[in-house]
Write a protein that holds these residues in place. Sequence first.
Motif, PDB file in Angstrom:
ATOM      1  N   GLU A 240       0.817  -1.213   0.000  1.00 39.71           N
ATOM      2  CA  GLU A 240       0.000   0.000   0.000  1.00 39.71           C
ATOM      3  C   GLU A 240       0.852   1.265   0.000  1.00 39.71           C
ATOM      4  N   GLY A 241       2.075   1.148   0.439  1.00 43.59           N
ATOM      5  CA  GLY A 241       2.933   2.329   0.501  1.00 43.59           C
ATOM      6  C   GLY A 241       4.256   2.013   1.154  1.00 43.59           C
ATOM      7  N   LYS A 242       5.219   2.841   0.899  1.00 39.66           N
ATOM      8  CA  LYS A 242       6.586   2.632   1.374  1.00 39.66           C
ATOM      9  C   LYS A 242       6.679   2.804   2.891  1.00 39.66           C
ATOM     10  N   ASN A 243       7.412   1.892   3.525  1.00 41.40           N
ATOM     11  CA  ASN A 243       7.765   1.994   4.956  1.00 41.40           C
ATOM     12  C   ASN A 243       6.577   1.884   5.904  1.00 41.40           C
ATOM     13  N   LYS A 244       5.450   1.314   5.464  1.00 38.36           N
ATOM     14  CA  LYS A 244       4.300   1.208   6.358  1.00 38.36           C
ATOM     15  C   LYS A 244       4.591   0.273   7.539  1.00 38.36           C
ATOM     16  N   SER A 245       5.114  -0.912   7.252  1.00 40.41           N
ATOM     17  CA  SER A 245       5.416  -1.837   8.344  1.00 40.41           C
ATOM     18  C   SER A 245       6.532  -1.286   9.222  1.00 40.41           C
ATOM     19  N   PHE A 246       7.486  -0.590   8.603  1.00 38.21           N
ATOM     20  CA  PHE A 246       8.575   0.012   9.365  1.00 38.21           C
ATOM     21  C   PHE A 246       8.031   1.015  10.376  1.00 38.21           C
ATOM     22  N   SER A 247       7.007   1.771   9.978  1.00 41.64           N
ATOM     23  CA  SER A 247       6.435   2.776  10.882  1.00 41.64           C
ATOM     24  C   SER A 247       5.773   2.120  12.087  1.00 41.64           C
ATOM     25  N   VAL A 248       5.157   0.947  11.864  1.00 41.45           N
ATOM     26  CA  VAL A 248       4.540   0.224  12.976  1.00 41.45           C
ATOM     27  C   VAL A 248       5.598  -0.211  13.976  1.00 41.45           C
ATOM     28  N   LEU A 249       6.654  -0.828  13.473  1.00 46.43           N
ATOM     29  CA  LEU A 249       7.714  -1.321  14.350  1.00 46.43           C
ATOM     30  C   LEU A 249       8.446  -0.173  15.045  1.00 46.43           C
ATOM     31  N   GLN A 250       8.577   0.950  14.356  1.00 49.65           N
ATOM     32  CA  GLN A 250       9.251   2.093  14.968  1.00 49.65           C
ATOM     33  C   GLN A 250       8.414   2.721  16.079  1.00 49.65           C
ATOM     34  N   GLU A 251       7.092   2.672  15.946  1.00 47.05           N
ATOM     35  CA  GLU A 251       6.240   3.186  17.026  1.00 47.05           C
ATOM     36  C   GLU A 251       6.401   2.321  18.276  1.00 47.05           C
ATOM     37  N   ILE A 252       6.454   1.006  18.074  1.00 45.65           N
ATOM     38  CA  ILE A 252       6.674   0.109  19.215  1.00 45.65           C
ATOM     39  C   ILE A 252       8.053   0.366  19.816  1.00 45.65           C
ATOM     40  N   ARG A 253       9.040   0.578  18.966  1.00 49.45           N
ATOM     41  CA  ARG A 253      10.398   0.866  19.463  1.00 49.45           C
ATOM     42  C   ARG A 253      10.430   2.188  20.223  1.00 49.45           C
ATOM     43  N   ARG A 254       9.687   3.172  19.732  1.00 48.04           N
ATOM     44  CA  ARG A 254       9.655   4.471  20.415  1.00 48.04           C
ATOM     45  C   ARG A 254       9.110   4.329  21.840  1.00 48.04           C
ATOM     46  N   GLN A 255       8.063   3.514  21.989  1.00 49.69           N
ATOM     47  CA  GLN A 255       7.522   3.263  23.325  1.00 49.69           C
ATOM     48  C   GLN A 255       8.578   2.611  24.209  1.00 49.69           C
ATOM     49  N   TYR A 256       9.326   1.676  23.642  1.00 52.42           N
ATOM     50  CA  TYR A 256      10.384   0.990  24.404  1.00 52.42           C
ATOM     51  C   TYR A 256      11.458   1.971  24.848  1.00 52.42           C
ATOM     52  N   ILE A 257      11.909   2.836  23.938  1.00 56.73           N
ATOM     53  CA  ILE A 257      12.976   3.786  24.266  1.00 56.73           C
ATOM     54  C   ILE A 257      12.550   4.717  25.395  1.00 56.73           C
ATOM     55  N   GLU A 258      11.307   5.207  25.322  1.00 57.67           N
ATOM     56  CA  GLU A 258      10.817   6.116  26.365  1.00 57.67           C
ATOM     57  C   GLU A 258      10.714   5.414  27.713  1.00 57.67           C
ATOM     58  N   LEU A 259      10.210   4.191  27.713  1.00 59.37           N
ATOM     59  CA  LEU A 259      10.053   3.455  28.966  1.00 59.37           C
ATOM     60  C   LEU A 259      11.391   3.008  29.526  1.00 59.37           C
ATOM     61  N   ASN A 260      12.344   2.767  28.657  1.00 59.52           N
ATOM     62  CA  ASN A 260      13.665   2.302  29.090  1.00 59.52           C
ATOM     63  C   ASN A 260      14.427   3.374  29.858  1.00 59.52           C
ATOM     64  N   ARG A 261      13.990   4.616  29.718  1.00 60.31           N
ATOM     65  CA  ARG A 261      14.631   5.710  30.452  1.00 60.31           C
ATOM     66  C   ARG A 261      14.173   5.760  31.908  1.00 60.31           C
ATOM     67  N   LEU A 262      13.092   5.085  32.186  1.00 59.11           N
ATOM     68  CA  LEU A 262      12.521   5.111  33.534  1.00 59.11           C
ATOM     69  C   LEU A 262      13.091   3.979  34.374  1.00 59.11           C
ATOM     70  N   ASN A 263      12.860   4.062  35.654  1.00 57.81           N
ATOM     71  CA  ASN A 263      13.413   3.077  36.584  1.00 57.81           C
ATOM     72  C   ASN A 263      12.481   1.875  36.704  1.00 57.81           C
ATOM     73  N   TYR A 264      12.256   1.196  35.573  1.00 60.80           N
ATOM     74  CA  TYR A 264      11.395   0.026  35.533  1.00 60.80           C
ATOM     75  C   TYR A 264      12.236  -1.228  35.389  1.00 60.80           C
ATOM     76  N   THR A 265      11.704  -2.339  35.855  1.00 63.20           N
ATOM     77  CA  THR A 265      12.346  -3.625  35.598  1.00 63.20           C
ATOM     78  C   THR A 265      12.105  -3.994  34.134  1.00 63.20           C
ATOM     79  N   PRO A 266      12.934  -4.861  33.554  1.00 62.91           N
ATOM     80  CA  PRO A 266      12.707  -5.276  32.161  1.00 62.91           C
ATOM     81  C   PRO A 266      11.309  -5.841  31.929  1.00 62.91           C
ATOM     82  N   THR A 267      10.814  -6.638  32.874  1.00 64.16           N
ATOM     83  CA  THR A 267       9.469  -7.211  32.715  1.00 64.16           C
ATOM     84  C   THR A 267       8.405  -6.123  32.733  1.00 64.16           C
ATOM     85  N   ASP A 268       8.559  -5.151  33.638  1.00 61.39           N
ATOM     86  CA  ASP A 268       7.607  -4.038  33.683  1.00 61.39           C
ATOM     87  C   ASP A 268       7.613  -3.270  32.368  1.00 61.39           C
TER      88      ASP A 268
END
Length: 325
Positions: A240-268
């Motif tokens: 349907e268009g360029k980089n569509k699946s990449f954008s999905v995975l990058q949104e999930i990665r963005r959530q990970y990067i933001e949460l990884n800055r906090l004092n959470y356990t890996p499971t949390d």
Amino acid sequence: MNRTNYFNYIEEKLNTLAYRIEVKSKLNLLELNIHSENFFANLCNIIFGLELENLNFSYQNIDGIDLIDHKNKVVVQVSSTCTKTKIENSLSKNVYAKYKGYKYKFMSISKNAPSSLKNKIFQNPYSMQFNPKQDIWDVGLLLKKTLNQTVSKQRCLYNLIKDELGQDVDCVKIESNLAKVINILAEETLDINAGSPEINSFAIEDKILFNDLEYAKDIIDEYKIFYHRLDEIYSEFDREGKNKSFSVLQEIRRQYIELNRLNYTPTDIFYEIINCVIKVIIGSSNYIEIPMEELQLCTDILVVDAFIRCKIFNNPEGYNHVITR
């Protein structure tokens, strides 16, 4: 987890309502107080197993009593003011002479009752059954009770609150590729016994151990088998268009990067990524509403897939069992 999603929604809505009642009461705008009587009656019926009804439906403006349960012999005064004087004024009403043997509850629908108030001795001229430590209710108490309810009971509370306090349609919602993928995945017939030959289970086990995700291992093992089907969906999606699946995975990665800055356990972090992705999906204008259980399942699959594709969490040396997008 459904429990987390239900509770977070309930907590946000109840605290927002309490704040609005407090602010409007100070301005002598009491329409929320009146409408809230029925809402809190239904809420308390679910939480405490009562059969409260609004007494003002039968008798207009019964001073001192707002809700009553004749079967369980309970009367409730609902108020946006929570002070010793307010409670004693309520208990002093001569209407209570008609309700000997009934339990008296005081429901504060704005500010939470201070702990010191529950330790005071109250004048109780009509000898109502009233224990301040147990019978002064507030939003904080309702949330504590909600936290310990079964998931099915929490779902009932969630549905009630959504019906009463749910937000209007947000005209500024935008489309998201996450929602598009979820909509596609929700239509799939997912075979839990499916296999995915592209996956190296030993490599995934290494990554789980490397990131101290033993408590998330079960969910990763359960949903890693859907990698192959999701890969096909991503391939179709990319047409349907360029980089569509990449954008999905990058949104999930963005959530990970933001949460990884906090004092959470890996499971949390792992489970909080799922919760954050669900919020993004629900907030998308193109999301087609599905049952919460299905949304949870599909989101779990997306996040586990992102874990396999090296988009979230660190990779041990030699982790190259799939081609990342």
